[in-house]
Design a protein around this motif. Sequence first.
Motif: not given
Length: 317
Positions: A141-169
Amino acid sequence: MDNLTHSLVGAVLGQAGLKKKTGLAMPALIIGANLPDVDAACFFWLEGTEHLGFRRGITHGPPALVILPLILAALLWAFDRWQEKRGKRPEGRRPVHFGWLYGLSFIGALSHPLFDWLNVYGIRFFEPFSSAWFYGDTLFIIDVWLWAILIVSVWWSLRSEKKGGNWTRPGWIGIAAGLAYIGMNWAITGAAVSDYRAGVGSSSQVIASPMPFYFWQREGFVGADDRWAQLFQLYPEDGHLHAKPLADVECKLPDLAEERIANSQLDAFLFWSRAPFAERAADGSVILRDARFYDPRARDNFSIALPDVECEELPAE
């Protein structure tokens, strides 16, 4: 699943590009992904085990998945209009389209029962048309590995968006990685169930319950007649399955049809329970438990005491 997981699922969907569809898209997706858990309010009016039979039912079924997103979309649309009238609407917000707000709220809400299905608690997909329970047995019910996958992808996307890159990838990579992780765990559970059935016989009921943190491991349970036992696979000593009784003294499951009519707590427990077994209490009466959630360190959780029912001991194995 826990609400952080549901929220992250909504966020990664938005960062995959859905948030471009309308203003307030991210609140629609993230709040929508948590909407069915409004049934948690049942703790204010239900007591004891009654909540076990109420959760993951009516608010997770088809009517609620249509109505709740509509309410959310209306509230978000009204909030945008209210901000505009007061001159408080952020300049950078995209125009708000009610149809897209409803669609995104619906997508978020639809993700909720799909992820709840992945653990051993179960979900009633078709309430109120059917009260059948469905179980995925794929993730804890609480999966830390799934947390890590989702958190990293959201952080990466927001960071790319801030820099004007391809944030949807990064969002799409996070979705793909999350689905691959879920698929891998589904395969691990399937393999464990096959091993259990080969070891104990196809006539027995078996459950392969995911473990917290150690996603590659499964806690096995086998049920036959009145008894549920915990399964252990011993390697490399002999490679055979071994079963250990869950309780020190187990009782025969009593016939509780009449008691169930008059006892709402008992009725709720038996409606919810997937792997019920009876344990002898200190005074010789019966305590009903469920093998999926049996924890000797927290013996009052997921159980109901029957002080007027005498324990008829099962023979030791």
